[in-house]
Motif scaffolding. Structure first.
Motif, PDB file in Angstrom:
ATOM      1  N   GLU A   1       8.031 -34.150  -9.399  1.00  0.00           N
ATOM      2  CA  GLU A   1       8.413 -33.364 -10.564  1.00  0.00           C
ATOM      3  C   GLU A   1       8.323 -32.004 -10.333  1.00  0.00           C
ATOM      4  OE1 GLU A   1       7.222 -36.283 -14.128  1.00  0.00           O
ATOM      5  OE2 GLU A   1       5.926 -34.728 -13.623  1.00  0.00           O
ATOM      6  N   TRP A   2       7.361 -31.521  -9.455  1.00  0.00           N
ATOM      7  CA  TRP A   2       7.144 -30.007  -8.989  1.00  0.00           C
ATOM      8  C   TRP A   2       8.150 -29.637  -8.230  1.00  0.00           C
ATOM      9  CZ3 TRP A   2       6.606 -26.556  -5.163  1.00  0.00           C
ATOM     10  CH2 TRP A   2       6.031 -25.273  -5.624  1.00  0.00           C
ATOM     11  N   LEU A   3       8.459 -30.482  -7.063  1.00  0.00           N
ATOM     12  CA  LEU A   3       9.563 -30.049  -6.053  1.00  0.00           C
ATOM     13  C   LEU A   3      11.028 -29.925  -6.770  1.00  0.00           C
ATOM     14  CD1 LEU A   3       8.090 -32.221  -3.088  1.00  0.00           C
ATOM     15  CD2 LEU A   3       8.027 -29.722  -3.276  1.00  0.00           C
ATOM     16  N   THR A   4      11.257 -30.757  -7.483  1.00  0.00           N
ATOM     17  CA  THR A   4      12.593 -30.729  -7.927  1.00  0.00           C
ATOM     18  C   THR A   4      12.972 -30.132  -9.574  1.00  0.00           C
ATOM     19  OG1 THR A   4      12.364 -32.993  -9.192  1.00  0.00           O
ATOM     20  CG2 THR A   4      13.074 -32.892  -7.046  1.00  0.00           C
ATOM     21  N   GLY A   5      11.648 -30.139 -10.234  1.00  0.00           N
ATOM     22  CA  GLY A   5      11.768 -29.372 -11.453  1.00  0.00           C
ATOM     23  C   GLY A   5      12.468 -30.307 -12.499  1.00  0.00           C
ATOM     24  N   LEU A   6      12.288 -31.583 -12.341  1.00  0.00           N
ATOM     25  CA  LEU A   6      12.767 -32.558 -13.276  1.00  0.00           C
ATOM     26  C   LEU A   6      11.672 -33.367 -13.582  1.00  0.00           C
ATOM     27  CD1 LEU A   6      16.038 -34.111 -11.492  1.00  0.00           C
ATOM     28  CD2 LEU A   6      15.780 -32.316 -13.243  1.00  0.00           C
ATOM     29  N   LYS A   7      11.313 -33.916 -14.860  1.00  0.00           N
ATOM     30  CA  LYS A   7      10.499 -34.812 -15.291  1.00  0.00           C
ATOM     31  C   LYS A   7      10.884 -36.088 -15.202  1.00  0.00           C
ATOM     32  CE  LYS A   7       7.214 -33.926 -17.183  1.00  0.00           C
ATOM     33  NZ  LYS A   7       5.950 -33.652 -16.834  1.00  0.00           N
ATOM     34  N   VAL A   8       9.839 -37.005 -14.976  1.00  0.00           N
ATOM     35  CA  VAL A   8      10.175 -38.511 -14.589  1.00  0.00           C
ATOM     36  C   VAL A   8       9.311 -39.355 -15.791  1.00  0.00           C
ATOM     37  CG1 VAL A   8       9.652 -40.437 -13.225  1.00  0.00           C
ATOM     38  CG2 VAL A   8      10.258 -38.155 -11.949  1.00  0.00           C
TER      39      VAL A   8
ATOM     40  N   SER B   1       4.163 -43.232  -6.586  1.00  0.00           N
ATOM     41  CA  SER B   1       3.487 -43.574  -7.868  1.00  0.00           C
ATOM     42  C   SER B   1       4.427 -43.557  -8.785  1.00  0.00           C
ATOM     43  CB  SER B   1       2.519 -42.586  -8.239  1.00  0.00           C
ATOM     44  OG  SER B   1       2.979 -41.276  -8.276  1.00  0.00           O
ATOM     45  N   LEU B   2       4.676 -44.608  -9.853  1.00  0.00           N
ATOM     46  CA  LEU B   2       5.610 -44.754 -10.556  1.00  0.00           C
ATOM     47  C   LEU B   2       4.992 -45.896 -11.732  1.00  0.00           C
ATOM     48  CD1 LEU B   2       8.794 -44.448 -10.758  1.00  0.00           C
ATOM     49  CD2 LEU B   2       9.243 -46.576 -10.082  1.00  0.00           C
TER      50      LEU B   2
ATOM     51  N   ASP C   1      -1.351 -36.062 -10.782  1.00  0.00           N
ATOM     52  CA  ASP C   1      -1.532 -36.053 -12.318  1.00  0.00           C
ATOM     53  C   ASP C   1      -2.974 -35.948 -12.707  1.00  0.00           C
ATOM     54  OD1 ASP C   1       1.326 -36.391 -12.888  1.00  0.00           O
ATOM     55  OD2 ASP C   1       0.907 -38.499 -12.470  1.00  0.00           O
ATOM     56  N   GLY C   2      -3.428 -35.145 -13.561  1.00  0.00           N
ATOM     57  CA  GLY C   2      -4.604 -34.760 -14.256  1.00  0.00           C
ATOM     58  C   GLY C   2      -5.324 -33.647 -13.364  1.00  0.00           C
ATOM     59  N   ARG C   3      -5.127 -33.182 -12.244  1.00  0.00           N
ATOM     60  CA  ARG C   3      -5.550 -32.335 -11.265  1.00  0.00           C
ATOM     61  C   ARG C   3      -4.625 -31.038 -11.224  1.00  0.00           C
ATOM     62  NH1 ARG C   3      -7.823 -34.707  -5.798  1.00  0.00           N
ATOM     63  NH2 ARG C   3      -8.816 -32.372  -5.888  1.00  0.00           N
ATOM     64  N   GLY C   4      -3.501 -31.185 -11.523  1.00  0.00           N
ATOM     65  CA  GLY C   4      -2.414 -30.083 -11.095  1.00  0.00           C
ATOM     66  C   GLY C   4      -2.336 -29.848  -9.792  1.00  0.00           C
ATOM     67  N   ILE C   5      -1.984 -28.737  -9.206  1.00  0.00           N
ATOM     68  CA  ILE C   5      -1.934 -28.283  -7.769  1.00  0.00           C
ATOM     69  C   ILE C   5      -3.617 -27.999  -7.514  1.00  0.00           C
ATOM     70  CG2 ILE C   5      -1.070 -26.311  -6.544  1.00  0.00           C
ATOM     71  CD1 ILE C   5       1.355 -26.290  -7.955  1.00  0.00           C
ATOM     72  N   TYR C   6      -3.715 -28.653  -6.229  1.00  0.00           N
ATOM     73  CA  TYR C   6      -5.039 -28.649  -5.762  1.00  0.00           C
ATOM     74  C   TYR C   6      -5.202 -28.039  -4.265  1.00  0.00           C
ATOM     75  CZ  TYR C   6      -4.211 -33.292  -3.802  1.00  0.00           C
ATOM     76  OH  TYR C   6      -3.781 -34.338  -3.455  1.00  0.00           O
ATOM     77  N   VAL C   7      -4.097 -27.557  -3.794  1.00  0.00           N
ATOM     78  CA  VAL C   7      -3.945 -26.989  -2.403  1.00  0.00           C
ATOM     79  C   VAL C   7      -3.872 -25.462  -2.595  1.00  0.00           C
ATOM     80  CG1 VAL C   7      -2.777 -28.580  -1.298  1.00  0.00           C
ATOM     81  CG2 VAL C   7      -1.227 -27.043  -2.423  1.00  0.00           C
ATOM     82  N   ARG C   8      -3.966 -24.628  -1.189  1.00  0.00           N
ATOM     83  CA  ARG C   8      -4.091 -23.164  -1.272  1.00  0.00           C
ATOM     84  C   ARG C   8      -2.745 -22.714  -1.789  1.00  0.00           C
ATOM     85  NH1 ARG C   8      -7.951 -21.483   3.876  1.00  0.00           N
ATOM     86  NH2 ARG C   8      -9.864 -22.483   3.391  1.00  0.00           N
ATOM     87  N   PRO C   9      -2.867 -21.330  -2.362  1.00  0.00           N
ATOM     88  CA  PRO C   9      -1.546 -20.714  -2.549  1.00  0.00           C
ATOM     89  C   PRO C   9      -0.547 -20.749  -1.365  1.00  0.00           C
ATOM     90  CG  PRO C   9      -3.542 -19.512  -3.458  1.00  0.00           C
ATOM     91  CD  PRO C   9      -3.975 -20.500  -2.530  1.00  0.00           C
ATOM     92  N   GLY C  10       0.790 -20.857  -1.719  1.00  0.00           N
ATOM     93  CA  GLY C  10       1.653 -20.661  -0.549  1.00  0.00           C
ATOM     94  C   GLY C  10       2.204 -22.200  -0.141  1.00  0.00           C
ATOM     95  N   ILE C  11       1.275 -22.995  -0.315  1.00  0.00           N
ATOM     96  CA  ILE C  11       1.539 -24.329   0.260  1.00  0.00           C
ATOM     97  C   ILE C  11       2.686 -25.259  -0.431  1.00  0.00           C
ATOM     98  CG2 ILE C  11       0.423 -26.848   0.838  1.00  0.00           C
ATOM     99  CD1 ILE C  11      -2.121 -25.407   1.562  1.00  0.00           C
TER     100      ILE C  11
END
Length: 282
Positions: free
Chosen positions: A149-156, A181-182, A116-126
């Protein structure tokens, strides 16, 4: 207990293997560490030096371990930050080799891709590797909320949606999931939680929010959860033990106003946490 841990390494501070290995050793596990990167310090400082290792180095090290004839004694593979998507295929090969030698071995995959706050920070494809290749093979997954959330497409947004997202992730492969993190509306103010699930059951734990922002705590949580899940066979018990230990270490870190997590100075918390947080069925 023997654990093959394939993660990043830093010379200064504690993230990746430098955060996971010592707690596991302190608890009595043998750790066969293979490093995916060698950095001077973690990237949270904004500047660092070092190298990302190639997939062939990972394969070479795994082959060398296999040639010692010890893979049948490997109880689990633990993986985290990769640095490059090509390393993912080497990790899959390592997991396959371990499971061929010991079908009871588990793969605990921390799908490090963002926050959260940073978004995706790893290299493309990971991120796609974790979703499409790693999750179907993993036995345990330890995402944070953003990653879940990114892996499942569902919001928590509440407990029901958190459980729905965890259930969807389990349907993708890992039978045991730890949401690291909850932050839900029904939780006490200034608190943070975690949620574990396995076998159709859910457990949650809530700890006070500490005035601290450090790197490496998630790597320690994943390692401790794996260790206690192997030790007890119970995801709820593993959640309680991991949360209690990490809270104790972070409390000591906050009291010292340290920029780095006090993995060594607070090591007693790994063996005998100063405060126990029970995991409640939910």
């Amino acid at each position: 207990m023997n654990i093959l841990s394939i993660q990043s390494w830093v010379a200064f501070g504690h993230v990746g293997n430098a955060s996971a290995m010592f707690p596991l050793q302190r608890l009595g596990a043998e750790v066969w560490a293979i490093n995916t990167v060698q950095f001077s310090n973690h990237t949270g400082y904004g500047a660092w030096r070092g190298q990302v290792f190639g997939a062939e180095l990972i394969r070479d090290c795994v082959q060398g371990i296999a040639e010692r004839g010890v893979l049948p004694a490997c109880d689990a593979v633990l993986t985290g930050y990769m640095g490059d998507a090509a390393i993912g295929e080497a990790i899959l090969d390592a997991v396959a080799a371990v499971k061929a030698a010991n079908p009871a071995a588990l793969w605990a995959c921390d799908p490090v891709l963002g926050d959260d706050g940073r978004g995706i920070y790893v290299r493309p494809g990971i991120p796609e590797f974790f979703r499409d290749r790693a999750m179907p093979m993993a036995d345990i997954a330890t995402p944070n909320r953003f990653e879940l959330e990114w892996l499942t497409g569902l919001k928590v947004t509440d407990l029901a949606s958190a459980e729905a997202a965890v259930t969807r992730l389990q349907a993708m492969g890992p039978r045991c999931v730890l949401l690291t993190s909850l932050d839900l509306p029904d939780m006490p103010q200034d608190s943070i939680g975690m949620l574990a699930a396995e076998g159709g059951r859910f457990w949650r734990v809530t700890t006070p929010m500490l005035p601290i922002s450090v790197n490496g705590a998630g790597d320690a949580i994943a390692a401790l959860f794996l260790f206690h899940r192997l030790r007890t066979g119970d995801a709820g018990a593993a959640l309680s033990a991991a949360a209690s230990s990490v809270f104790g270490v972070l409390r000591r870190t906050a009291e010292a106003s340290s920029r780095e997590i006090l993995t060594v100075a607070a090591q007693a918390e790994f063996v005998e946490p100063s405060r126990i947080f029970a995991a409640e069925p939910c």
